[in-house]
Design a protein around this motif. Structure first.
Motif, mmCIF file in Angstrom:
data_model
loop_
_atom_site.group_PDB
_atom_site.id
_atom_site.type_symbol
_atom_site.label_atom_id
_atom_site.label_comp_id
_atom_site.label_asym_id
_atom_site.label_seq_id
_atom_site.Cartn_x
_atom_site.Cartn_y
_atom_site.Cartn_z
ATOM 1 N N GLU A 33 0.824 -1.208 0.000
ATOM 2 C CA GLU A 33 0.000 0.000 0.000
ATOM 3 C C GLU A 33 0.861 1.262 0.000
ATOM 4 O OE1 GLU A 33 -3.298 2.224 -0.408
ATOM 5 O OE2 GLU A 33 -3.096 0.037 -0.570
ATOM 6 N N ILE A 34 1.961 1.245 0.748
ATOM 7 C CA ILE A 34 2.859 2.410 0.765
ATOM 8 C C ILE A 34 3.487 2.621 -0.609
ATOM 9 C CG2 ILE A 34 5.050 3.263 1.698
ATOM 10 C CD1 ILE A 34 4.250 1.923 4.372
ATOM 11 N N ILE A 35 3.934 1.537 -1.240
ATOM 12 C CA ILE A 35 4.530 1.641 -2.577
ATOM 13 C C ILE A 35 3.493 2.127 -3.582
ATOM 14 C CG2 ILE A 35 5.491 0.289 -4.490
ATOM 15 C CD1 ILE A 35 6.844 -1.472 -2.343
ATOM 16 N N ASP A 36 2.277 1.589 -3.484
ATOM 17 C CA ASP A 36 1.223 2.015 -4.400
ATOM 18 C C ASP A 36 0.927 3.504 -4.231
ATOM 19 O OD1 ASP A 36 -0.799 1.759 -6.320
ATOM 20 O OD2 ASP A 36 -2.320 1.330 -4.799
ATOM 21 N N PHE A 37 0.920 3.975 -2.993
ATOM 22 C CA PHE A 37 0.632 5.380 -2.713
ATOM 23 C C PHE A 37 1.769 6.295 -3.178
ATOM 24 C CE2 PHE A 37 1.014 8.999 0.260
ATOM 25 C CZ PHE A 37 -0.188 9.634 -0.010
ATOM 26 N N LEU A 38 3.010 5.928 -2.863
ATOM 27 C CA LEU A 38 4.139 6.807 -3.144
ATOM 28 C C LEU A 38 4.631 6.730 -4.591
ATOM 29 C CD1 LEU A 38 6.300 6.277 0.082
ATOM 30 C CD2 LEU A 38 4.814 8.219 -0.465
ATOM 31 N N VAL A 39 4.591 5.538 -5.170
ATOM 32 C CA VAL A 39 5.183 5.322 -6.493
ATOM 33 C C VAL A 39 4.132 5.315 -7.600
ATOM 34 C CG1 VAL A 39 6.578 3.757 -7.907
ATOM 35 C CG2 VAL A 39 7.075 4.017 -5.456
ATOM 36 N N PHE A 40 3.028 4.631 -7.363
ATOM 37 C CA PHE A 40 2.045 4.435 -8.432
ATOM 38 C C PHE A 40 0.798 5.296 -8.301
ATOM 39 C CE2 PHE A 40 4.444 0.449 -8.142
ATOM 40 C CZ PHE A 40 4.874 0.312 -9.447
ATOM 41 N N GLY A 41 0.698 6.057 -7.238
ATOM 42 C CA GLY A 41 -0.454 6.933 -7.086
ATOM 43 C C GLY A 41 -1.781 6.198 -7.050
ATOM 44 N N GLY A 42 -1.787 4.998 -6.509
ATOM 45 C CA GLY A 42 -3.014 4.220 -6.400
ATOM 46 C C GLY A 42 -3.387 3.442 -7.641
ATOM 47 N N ARG A 43 -2.535 3.474 -8.671
ATOM 48 C CA ARG A 43 -2.892 2.823 -9.940
ATOM 49 C C ARG A 43 -2.859 1.299 -9.870
ATOM 50 N NH1 ARG A 43 0.240 7.122 -11.588
ATOM 51 N NH2 ARG A 43 2.080 5.819 -11.882
ATOM 52 N N LEU A 44 -2.213 0.733 -8.848
ATOM 53 C CA LEU A 44 -2.202 -0.726 -8.735
ATOM 54 C C LEU A 44 -3.599 -1.293 -8.471
ATOM 55 C CD1 LEU A 44 1.025 -1.481 -6.628
ATOM 56 C CD2 LEU A 44 0.710 -1.643 -9.099
ATOM 57 N N ASN A 45 -4.487 -0.451 -7.987
ATOM 58 C CA ASN A 45 -5.824 -0.935 -7.648
ATOM 59 C C ASN A 45 -6.612 -1.406 -8.865
ATOM 60 O OD1 ASN A 45 -5.350 -0.376 -4.967
ATOM 61 N ND2 ASN A 45 -6.317 1.634 -5.036
ATOM 62 N N ARG A 46 -6.202 -1.003 -10.038
ATOM 63 C CA ARG A 46 -6.915 -1.455 -11.241
ATOM 64 C C ARG A 46 -6.669 -2.937 -11.512
ATOM 65 N NH1 ARG A 46 -3.290 1.842 -15.762
ATOM 66 N NH2 ARG A 46 -1.285 0.897 -15.244
ATOM 67 N N TYR A 47 -5.728 -3.544 -10.774
ATOM 68 C CA TYR A 47 -5.439 -4.968 -10.958
ATOM 69 C C TYR A 47 -6.259 -5.855 -10.012
ATOM 70 C CZ TYR A 47 -1.558 -3.279 -13.735
ATOM 71 O OH TYR A 47 -0.807 -2.648 -14.691
ATOM 72 N N LEU A 65 -4.325 -8.234 -1.724
ATOM 73 C CA LEU A 65 -3.116 -7.468 -1.422
ATOM 74 C C LEU A 65 -3.292 -5.969 -1.670
ATOM 75 C CD1 LEU A 65 -0.560 -9.847 -3.192
ATOM 76 C CD2 LEU A 65 -1.176 -9.829 -0.758
ATOM 77 N N LEU A 66 -4.389 -5.592 -2.315
ATOM 78 C CA LEU A 66 -4.597 -4.212 -2.740
ATOM 79 C C LEU A 66 -5.710 -3.558 -1.928
ATOM 80 C CD1 LEU A 66 -4.524 -4.900 -6.595
ATOM 81 C CD2 LEU A 66 -2.616 -4.119 -5.162
ATOM 82 N N HIS A 67 -5.525 -2.268 -1.615
ATOM 83 C CA HIS A 67 -6.532 -1.534 -0.841
ATOM 84 C C HIS A 67 -6.703 -0.132 -1.416
ATOM 85 C CE1 HIS A 67 -5.586 -4.833 1.900
ATOM 86 N NE2 HIS A 67 -6.792 -4.634 2.409
ATOM 87 N N GLY A 68 -7.934 0.380 -1.258
ATOM 88 C CA GLY A 68 -8.238 1.681 -1.836
ATOM 89 C C GLY A 68 -7.450 2.814 -1.215
ATOM 90 N N ASP A 69 -7.203 2.744 0.071
ATOM 91 C CA ASP A 69 -6.417 3.754 0.773
ATOM 92 C C ASP A 69 -5.997 3.173 2.120
ATOM 93 O OD1 ASP A 69 -8.726 3.925 2.395
ATOM 94 O OD2 ASP A 69 -9.518 5.580 1.202
ATOM 95 N N PHE A 70 -5.307 3.976 2.911
ATOM 96 C CA PHE A 70 -4.814 3.478 4.193
ATOM 97 C C PHE A 70 -5.954 3.209 5.176
ATOM 98 C CE2 PHE A 70 -0.946 5.523 2.548
ATOM 99 C CZ PHE A 70 -0.064 4.464 2.692
ATOM 100 N N ARG A 71 -7.026 3.990 5.078
ATOM 101 C CA ARG A 71 -8.160 3.734 5.962
ATOM 102 C C ARG A 71 -8.775 2.368 5.670
ATOM 103 N NH1 ARG A 71 -13.165 7.901 6.303
ATOM 104 N NH2 ARG A 71 -13.528 7.077 4.211
#
Length: 200
Positions: A33-47, A65-71
Motif C-alpha cells: 500500500e505504501i509503494i502504491d501510494f508513493l510510487v504508483f499513485g493508487g494505480r495498482l488498484n486497477r489490478y 493485497l490491494l486496498h483503496g487507501d490506508f483507511r
C-alpha cells in the motif's frame, strides 16, 4: 517437570512461527500500500477483480493485497490478523490451505457473479472467509475446542454479517459473501480431510 519440556518447547516454537507468519503478512500488506501510494499513485488498484473480464482473472490472487487507501487497509488489518491467528490454532498448514481455497473460490465467485463495471480489491474477502471457516469448523468438527472458538468469533465478529448484504455503496459485498461461503466450504473440506502437518 522434565517430561513437559518437549511439549512446552513445541508450543513455544509453534507460537513463534505464527507470530512470524503474521508479521510477514502485515509487512507485505502495508509495504504494497505504501509503494502504491508513493510510487504508483493508487494505480495498482486497477489490478483487482474485474467481473467477467479475462484480464480481471489476475485480480483473484492480487485483490487481497490491494486496498483503496490506508483507511481501507487499517479497517482490514486487525480482523485479518486476529482471525488468521484463530485459524492457525489448528496448524499453519491449515491456515495456508484455507487461505488458498478462500482466495481462489471466493475470488472466482466474485469474478463470475459480481456486478459488471466494478473492480473489487481488499483483504475483506479473506476476513469473511476466515469468519466462515471458523464458524463452519465448529459445526463440522464438533469438538469442544472448535465450538468454543466458533462461539467466541460469533460473539466478537457477528456484526460483520451485515457486510454480505448490499447496504453500503462502494463496498464489495460480493467479495464478502463469496469469501464467507468459500470459508464454510474450506471448513467442510479440511474437516473431512484433516491436516496432519506440524508447525515445526
Amino acid at each position: 517437570m522434565s517430561y513437559d519440556r518437549p511439549l512446552l518447547s513445541e508450543l513455544k516454537s509453534a507460537t513463534v512461527a505464527r507470530f512470524q507468519l503474521l508479521g510477514v503478512v502485515l509487512v507485505s500488506l502495508w509495504s504494497i500500500e505504501i509503494i502504491d501510494f508513493l510510487v504508483f499513485g493508487g494505480r495498482l488498484n486497477r489490478y483487482g477483480i474485474r467481473p467477467r473480464s479475462l484480464g480481471g482473472l489476475w485480480g483473484i490472487p492480487l485483490a487481497p493485497l490491494l486496498h483503496g487507501d490506508f483507511r481501507h487497509l487499517i479497517a482490514n488489518t486487525v480482523p485479518l490478523l486476529t482471525l488468521s491467528w484463530w485459524v492457525m490454532m489448528r496448524s499453519i498448514g491449515t491456515w495456508f490451505k484455507a487461505t488458498l481455497l478462500i482466495t481462489l473460490v471466493g475470488g472466482l465467485g466474485t469474478w463470475l457473479l459480481a456486478r459488471g463495471g466494478s473492480v473489487h480489491i481488499g483483504a475483506s474477502g479473506l476476513v469473511f472467509g476466515y469468519l466462515g471457516f471458523l464458524l463452519g469448523r465448529g459445526y463440522y468438527e464438533r469438538t469442544m475446542g472448535a465450538i468454543a472458538i466458533s462461539l467466541f468469533v460469533l460473539v466478537t465478529y457477528g456484526a460483520m454479517f451485515w457486510g454480505v448484504f448490499p447496504t453500503q455503496p462502494g463496498i464489495s459485498w460480493e467479495s464478502h459473501l463469496f469469501g464467507f461461503i468459500s470459508g464454510i466450504a474450506a471448513a467442510y473440506w479440511l474437516t473431512s480431510k484433516p491436516d496432519i502437518t506440524s508447525d515445526r
